[in-house]
Scaffold this motif. Structure first.
Motif, short mmCIF file in Angstrom:
data_model
loop_
_atom_site.label_atom_id
_atom_site.label_comp_id
_atom_site.label_asym_id
_atom_site.label_seq_id
_atom_site.Cartn_x
_atom_site.Cartn_y
_atom_site.Cartn_z
N HIS A 14 -8.64 1.80 -20.76
CA HIS A 14 -7.83 0.78 -21.44
C HIS A 14 -8.42 -0.62 -21.28
N LEU A 15 -9.74 -0.68 -21.43
CA LEU A 15 -10.43 -1.97 -21.43
C LEU A 15 -10.49 -2.46 -22.87
N ASP A 16 -10.18 -3.72 -23.07
CA ASP A 16 -10.25 -4.26 -24.44
C ASP A 16 -11.68 -4.35 -24.93
N LYS A 17 -12.60 -4.58 -24.01
CA LYS A 17 -14.00 -4.66 -24.38
C LYS A 17 -14.83 -4.14 -23.21
N LYS A 18 -16.00 -3.63 -23.54
CA LYS A 18 -16.90 -3.16 -22.49
C LYS A 18 -17.68 -4.36 -21.99
N ASP A 19 -17.33 -4.81 -20.82
CA ASP A 19 -17.91 -6.02 -20.25
C ASP A 19 -18.01 -5.80 -18.75
N ASP A 20 -19.22 -5.87 -18.22
CA ASP A 20 -19.41 -5.66 -16.78
C ASP A 20 -18.57 -6.62 -15.95
N GLN A 21 -18.28 -7.81 -16.48
CA GLN A 21 -17.49 -8.77 -15.72
C GLN A 21 -16.05 -8.30 -15.56
N VAL A 22 -15.53 -7.53 -16.51
CA VAL A 22 -14.19 -6.97 -16.38
C VAL A 22 -14.15 -6.03 -15.18
N LEU A 23 -15.21 -5.28 -14.97
CA LEU A 23 -15.27 -4.34 -13.85
C LEU A 23 -15.53 -5.03 -12.52
N LYS A 24 -15.86 -6.30 -12.55
CA LYS A 24 -16.17 -7.05 -11.33
C LYS A 24 -15.02 -7.03 -10.33
N ILE A 25 -13.79 -7.09 -10.82
CA ILE A 25 -12.66 -7.08 -9.89
C ILE A 25 -12.61 -5.78 -9.09
N TYR A 26 -13.00 -4.68 -9.73
CA TYR A 26 -13.02 -3.38 -9.04
C TYR A 26 -14.19 -3.31 -8.06
N ARG A 27 -15.36 -3.77 -8.51
CA ARG A 27 -16.53 -3.78 -7.63
C ARG A 27 -16.29 -4.66 -6.41
N ASP A 28 -15.73 -5.84 -6.63
CA ASP A 28 -15.45 -6.75 -5.52
C ASP A 28 -14.45 -6.13 -4.55
N TRP A 29 -13.41 -5.51 -5.07
CA TRP A 29 -12.40 -4.88 -4.23
C TRP A 29 -13.03 -3.75 -3.41
N MET A 30 -13.85 -2.91 -4.06
CA MET A 30 -14.48 -1.79 -3.35
C MET A 30 -15.44 -2.31 -2.29
N ALA A 31 -16.18 -3.35 -2.57
CA ALA A 31 -17.10 -3.94 -1.59
C ALA A 31 -16.31 -4.49 -0.40
N LEU A 32 -15.19 -5.13 -0.66
CA LEU A 32 -14.36 -5.69 0.40
C LEU A 32 -13.89 -4.61 1.38
N TYR A 33 -13.58 -3.43 0.85
CA TYR A 33 -13.07 -2.34 1.68
C TYR A 33 -14.12 -1.28 2.02
N GLY A 34 -15.36 -1.53 1.66
CA GLY A 34 -16.46 -0.66 2.05
C GLY A 34 -16.59 0.63 1.25
N TYR A 35 -16.04 0.66 0.05
CA TYR A 35 -16.18 1.85 -0.80
C TYR A 35 -17.44 1.72 -1.65
N GLN A 36 -18.17 2.83 -1.79
CA GLN A 36 -19.38 2.83 -2.60
C GLN A 36 -19.37 4.02 -3.54
N TYR A 37 -18.52 3.96 -4.52
CA TYR A 37 -18.42 5.03 -5.51
C TYR A 37 -18.91 4.51 -6.85
N PRO A 38 -19.50 5.40 -7.67
CA PRO A 38 -19.88 4.99 -9.02
C PRO A 38 -18.63 4.57 -9.80
N LEU A 39 -18.78 3.52 -10.57
CA LEU A 39 -17.66 2.93 -11.32
C LEU A 39 -18.10 2.72 -12.77
N PHE A 40 -17.28 3.21 -13.69
CA PHE A 40 -17.59 3.10 -15.11
C PHE A 40 -16.39 2.59 -15.88
N GLY A 41 -16.63 1.74 -16.85
CA GLY A 41 -15.62 1.40 -17.83
C GLY A 41 -15.73 2.43 -18.95
N ILE A 42 -14.64 3.11 -19.24
CA ILE A 42 -14.72 4.20 -20.23
C ILE A 42 -13.56 4.16 -21.21
#
Length: 167
Positions: free
Chosen positions: A112-140
């Motif tokens: 449910h992303l309005d547009k495919k933009d890596d910056q939209v996924l940044k909030i998820y990447r930042d959150w995962m980095a903060l908590y030490g998660y390293q899983y592949p993440l895709f906007g789909i």
């Protein structure tokens, strides 16, 4: 709920999907008409003839008793997060905590992303980095076969890498 699990299975499956969707009675949680109340099932065949079962479970935590049954023996877990929800990071945290006990081969798809933009996924990447998660993440888009297939291919590649490290 509403992240696209049933749609993802339908777009990938080589067989008619066994669907457990019923009329949604929890319209406060989501306004969609149908929701999964059991286990959806489909199959995808790889080029070498290997068949992989695709299982979709209800997203509501009241159905959490189904999750360990489906995850037993699974090669990987796909977690779909609905980006349009206000509590999307809390959902990510909840599902990662719930499913990491069943396996570490996890891929995350954000729908449910309005547009495919890596910056939209940044909030998820930042959150995962903060908590030490390293899983592949895709906007789909869960309705697009190539998007969903990329997540499945990532799970398979991870299994292949792990099997080579063990040998």
């Amino acid at each position: 709920m509403g992240a696209g699990k049933s749609a993802a299975i339908k777009v990938l499956s080589d067989i008619s999907v066994i669907s457990t969707e019923a009329v949604n009675t929890d319209t406060e949680a989501h306004s969609k008409y149908l929701t999964t109340v059991g286990i959806d099932y489909g199959e995808i065949s790889l080029d070498d003839g290997t068949k992989i079962g695709l299982y979709g479970t209800p997203g509501q935590d009241r159905f959490d008793f189904v999750w360990p049954v489906v995850c037993q023996g699974a090669i990987g877990i796909v977690i779909l997060i609905d980006h349009s929800r206000n509590d999307r990071l809390q959902n990510l945290e909840f599902y990662l905590n719930a499913f990491k006990a069943y396996g570490h081969n996890i891929v995350i798809g954000v729908t449910h992303l309005d547009k495919k933009d890596d910056q939209v996924l940044k909030i998820y990447r930042d959150w995962m980095a903060l908590y030490g998660y390293q899983y592949p993440l895709f906007g789909i888009d869960a309705r697009q076969q190539d998007d969903v297939l990329l997540m499945i291919e990532t799970l398979i590649a991870s299994v292949e890498v792990q099997s080579r490290l063990i040998v």
